[in-house]
Design an enzyme around this catalytic site. Structure first.
Site, PDB file in Angstrom:
ATOM      1  N   ASP A  29     -30.409  34.752  80.161  1.00  0.00           N
ATOM      2  CA  ASP A  29     -30.012  35.506  81.253  1.00  0.00           C
ATOM      3  C   ASP A  29     -30.877  36.134  82.094  1.00  0.00           C
ATOM      4  O   ASP A  29     -30.483  37.155  82.509  1.00  0.00           O
ATOM      5  CB  ASP A  29     -28.690  36.323  80.837  1.00  0.00           C
ATOM      6  CG  ASP A  29     -27.614  35.411  80.528  1.00  0.00           C
ATOM      7  OD1 ASP A  29     -27.551  34.203  80.302  1.00  0.00           O
ATOM      8  OD2 ASP A  29     -26.109  36.134  80.495  1.00  0.00           O
ATOM      9  N   HIS A 124     -27.903  29.725  69.128  1.00  0.00           N
ATOM     10  CA  HIS A 124     -26.778  29.281  69.982  1.00  0.00           C
ATOM     11  C   HIS A 124     -26.404  27.810  69.897  1.00  0.00           C
ATOM     12  O   HIS A 124     -26.127  27.253  71.035  1.00  0.00           O
ATOM     13  CB  HIS A 124     -27.043  29.823  71.279  1.00  0.00           C
ATOM     14  CG  HIS A 124     -25.387  30.245  71.731  1.00  0.00           C
ATOM     15  ND1 HIS A 124     -25.305  30.903  73.042  1.00  0.00           N
ATOM     16  CD2 HIS A 124     -24.230  29.921  71.268  1.00  0.00           C
ATOM     17  CE1 HIS A 124     -23.920  31.016  73.365  1.00  0.00           C
ATOM     18  NE2 HIS A 124     -23.350  30.665  72.236  1.00  0.00           N
ATOM     19  N   SER A 149     -24.828  34.242  70.876  1.00  0.00           N
ATOM     20  CA  SER A 149     -25.040  35.476  71.842  1.00  0.00           C
ATOM     21  C   SER A 149     -24.607  36.724  71.275  1.00  0.00           C
ATOM     22  O   SER A 149     -23.757  36.656  70.369  1.00  0.00           O
ATOM     23  CB  SER A 149     -24.189  35.416  72.929  1.00  0.00           C
ATOM     24  OG  SER A 149     -24.703  34.152  73.921  1.00  0.00           O
ATOM     25  N   ASP A 280     -33.373  30.819  79.827  1.00  0.00           N
ATOM     26  CA  ASP A 280     -32.284  29.616  79.699  1.00  0.00           C
ATOM     27  C   ASP A 280     -31.210  29.553  81.091  1.00  0.00           C
ATOM     28  O   ASP A 280     -31.088  28.264  81.254  1.00  0.00           O
ATOM     29  CB  ASP A 280     -31.370  30.115  78.515  1.00  0.00           C
ATOM     30  CG  ASP A 280     -30.515  31.001  78.566  1.00  0.00           C
ATOM     31  OD1 ASP A 280     -30.861  32.053  79.733  1.00  0.00           O
ATOM     32  OD2 ASP A 280     -29.387  31.280  77.950  1.00  0.00           O
ATOM     33  N   LYS A 303     -25.990  32.785  87.341  1.00  0.00           N
ATOM     34  CA  LYS A 303     -25.216  31.981  85.916  1.00  0.00           C
ATOM     35  C   LYS A 303     -24.069  31.175  86.443  1.00  0.00           C
ATOM     36  O   LYS A 303     -23.054  31.971  87.172  1.00  0.00           O
ATOM     37  CB  LYS A 303     -25.052  33.151  85.065  1.00  0.00           C
ATOM     38  CG  LYS A 303     -24.764  32.871  83.808  1.00  0.00           C
ATOM     39  CD  LYS A 303     -24.769  33.505  82.613  1.00  0.00           C
ATOM     40  CE  LYS A 303     -24.214  32.973  81.133  1.00  0.00           C
ATOM     41  NZ  LYS A 303     -24.545  34.056  80.101  1.00  0.00           N
TER      42      LYS A 303
END
Ligand SMILES: *[C@@H]1O[C@H](CO)[C@@H](O)[C@H](O)[C@H]1NC(C)=O
Ligand SMILES: *[C@@H]1O[C@H](CO)[C@@H](O)[C@H](O)[C@H]1NC(C)=O
Ligand SMILES: *[C@@H]1O[C@H](CO)[C@@H](O)[C@H](O)[C@H]1NC(C)=O
Ligand SMILES: *[C@@H]1O[C@H](CO)[C@@H](O)[C@H](O)[C@H]1NC(C)=O
Length: 501
Positions: A29, A124, A149, A280, A303
């Site tokens: 993030d 993840h 996460s 990511d 995001k």
């Protein structure tokens, strides 16, 4: 005489020494505007800035999804997440699915070439029944980390905040506290976040040192929990940045990068190691997390959206003596890492439809990219809608746009969750070189040719795309949530192990 003796010795050593090591750093993030070397005014990222100053900085690097699990699936397989089934959204602690075992990861490609492989941090890509989907089943010989996460557990039980810092939001109450795995065993539950990063850097350093001692080329994948919400930082970093909790977390990640660099230097392999950094998905501050969220800089939204702020990421490649310091504007993607590492390791590519292309011409010759296009799927891809947007050369066309709760608090209404899916016919068209913020739609008839080109590329791509069975639609089962004392009651509270504080 001496010179000949040396070169013979060197040639003999080269059989092994010629295989480069790989360190893949993956932040969480983290937006286009978050690093010092990408223009953030108050982030402190001295080690990443050093990599950028002495390596190659990418301005046009894309991930394949604006959320975690799909982006990671694509990174490790060189294939869009639609093929492997890592959609819609992300995996949960009790998810039944995961990255299918018949997908070939970078770790598997390199392991077959004799590489030592390790992952430290956030996986993840599933846990599943009998831990079927852990990274140890996908080519990684060693694992230390949390398999999802760190907000996928009750925040109030994370020991991650200095006691006086308030937790923003509740994370996911009602599931098990966040476990720390060593390979397939739970070492600690809940994980102690204040000490986590130092465990990670010790693990990474030990892996590098042991691989060098064993004369093995190595692949270290470090997908950090930083800078995903909730932010945390250990004693060495808490309160030390200029940017508050987000800055502290980022600085702690950067500190680990520095420790990895130091180990590579001390073990004498720094000149034989390619370090690649990216993240990511993008991020903007959002309502619930406020300034605790990342920053996409001048890119639109963040995001959860297929605007640039969600998909374009900072990236850096560093390899002293091999990669010249500079900046590249070549169109590149996380999809390209598997083919690039495979090429450098002399490894065979998996015999599957790959979406990545080898980017060695960009790395070593500052040349053009073999990549011509980038296709953007939303968090919930569906064959009915296809790709939402396409990048071709300097242009980007949006066939659909959609806001997201994760991009909620920007003043731009098109980022908000209330900006429902909107079809654009003709597609919105932006020139990203003149207008990287996607503000000015090119709507004149003189752009019809560009739209036509993009439409043809989109059709060709979609004809080649086979959606794999959705792993996330398989749902969750609370009994699959990792618990260090599997037979205890009442769950989830009873799952507690290890030195917690
Ligand atoms: C993996 O197996 C599934 C189910 O049999 C199949 O649909 C898929 O194409 C396979 N994927 C690869 C990469 O071989
Ligand atoms: C998990 O392992 C147990 C014990 O080996 C076995 O009985 C069970 O069928 C496995 N479950 C799945 C879904 O593979
Ligand atoms: C790496 O290469 C540089 C430049 O050639 C050299 O100064 C340095 O000593 C080398 N480092 C190691 C650890 O071999
Ligand atoms: C979280 O912490 C509170 C207070 O210590 C405790 O009552 C609760 O049981 C914990 N919850 C879990 C899931 O461990």
């Amino acid at each position: 005489m001496l010179i000949i003796a040396f070169s013979v010795l060197f040639a003999a050593q080269c059989v092994h020494a010629s295989l480069p090591n790989f360190v893949l750093l993956f932040a969480d993030d983290l937006g286009y505007g978050d690093l010092g070397c990408f223009g953030h005014p108050s982030s402190l990222t001295p080690n990443l800035d050093t990599l950028a100053a002495n390596g190659l900085r990418f301005t046009d690097f894309y991930v394949t999804s604006p959320v975690c699990s799909p982006s990671r699936a694509a990174l490790l397989t060189g294939r869009y997440q639609t093929r492997s089934g890592i959609y819609p959204g992300v995996l949960y602690p009790g998810s039944k699915g995961g990255l299918p075992l018949n997908e070939t990861t970078i770790a598997e490609v390199l392991k077959a070439q004799g590489y030592a492989t390790a992952i430290v941090g956030k996986w993840h890509l599933g846990v599943g029944y009998n831990r079927t989907f852990l990274p140890t089943r996908q080519g990684f010989e060693h694992y230390l980390g949390i398999p999802y996460s760190h907000d996928q557990g009750p925040c109030q039980n994370l020991s991650c905040f200095p006691p006086d810092v308030k937790c923003f939001g509740r994370c996911d109450p009602g599931v098990v506290t966040v476990p720390l795995f060593l390979n397939e065993k739970i070492l600690q539950q809940p994980a102690d976040f204040l000490k986590l990063e130092s465990k990670y850097s010790q693990f990474a350093s030990r892996f590098i040192t042991e691989s060098v001692q064993r004369n093995k080329p190595f692949f270290l994948y470090y997908p950090s929990h930083h800078t995903h919400y909730p932010q945390y930082a250990g004693a060495d970093y808490a309160g030390r940045s200029r940017r508050g909790p987000f800055g502290d977390a980022l600085m702690e990640f950067d500190g680990t990068v520095g420790k990895i660099l130091k180990t590579l230097e001390e073990t004498g392999v720094i000149n034989n190691t390619l370090i690649f950094f990216t993240a990511d998905n993008g991020r903007v501050p959002e309502l619930m997390r406020q300034s605790r969220g990342g920053n996409a800089g001048l890119m639109k939204c963040g995001k959860g959206t297929t605007y640039e702020g969600g998909m374009r990421e900072p990236a850096i490649a560093f390899w002293p003596g091999f990669i010249k310091p500079g900046v590249t504007h070549a169109l590149t993607s996380s999809l390209d890492i598997l083919p690039t590492f495979a090429k450098l390791a002399g490894a065979r590519l998996p015999d599957v439809p790959l979406d990545g292309v080898d980017m060695t011409s960009v790395l070593f010759k500052l040349g053009a990219s073999k990549r011509q296009t980038m296709f953007f799927y939303p968090i919930d891809p569906h064959e009915k809608y296809g790709v939402y947007a396409v990048r071709w050369e300097k242009f980007k066309a949006h066939y659909y746009t959609q806001g997201a709760s994760h991009s909620e608090s920007t003043p731009d209404h098109s980022c908000s969750a209330l900006a429902f899916r909107t079809h654009h016919d003709p597609p919105l068209l932006f020139n990203l070189e003149a207008d990287p913020s996607e503000n000015y739609n090119l709507d004149g008839a003189e752009w019809d040719d560009v739209r036509g080109q993009i439409q043809a590329l989109k059709q060709q791509f979609e004809a080649s795309m086979e959606f794999g069975e959705s792993q996330i639609a398989k749902g969750s089962d609370a009994s699959l949530e990792p618990c260090c004392t599997p037979d205890c009651t009442p769950k989830p509270q009873c799952c507690r192990c290890g030195s917690v504080m």
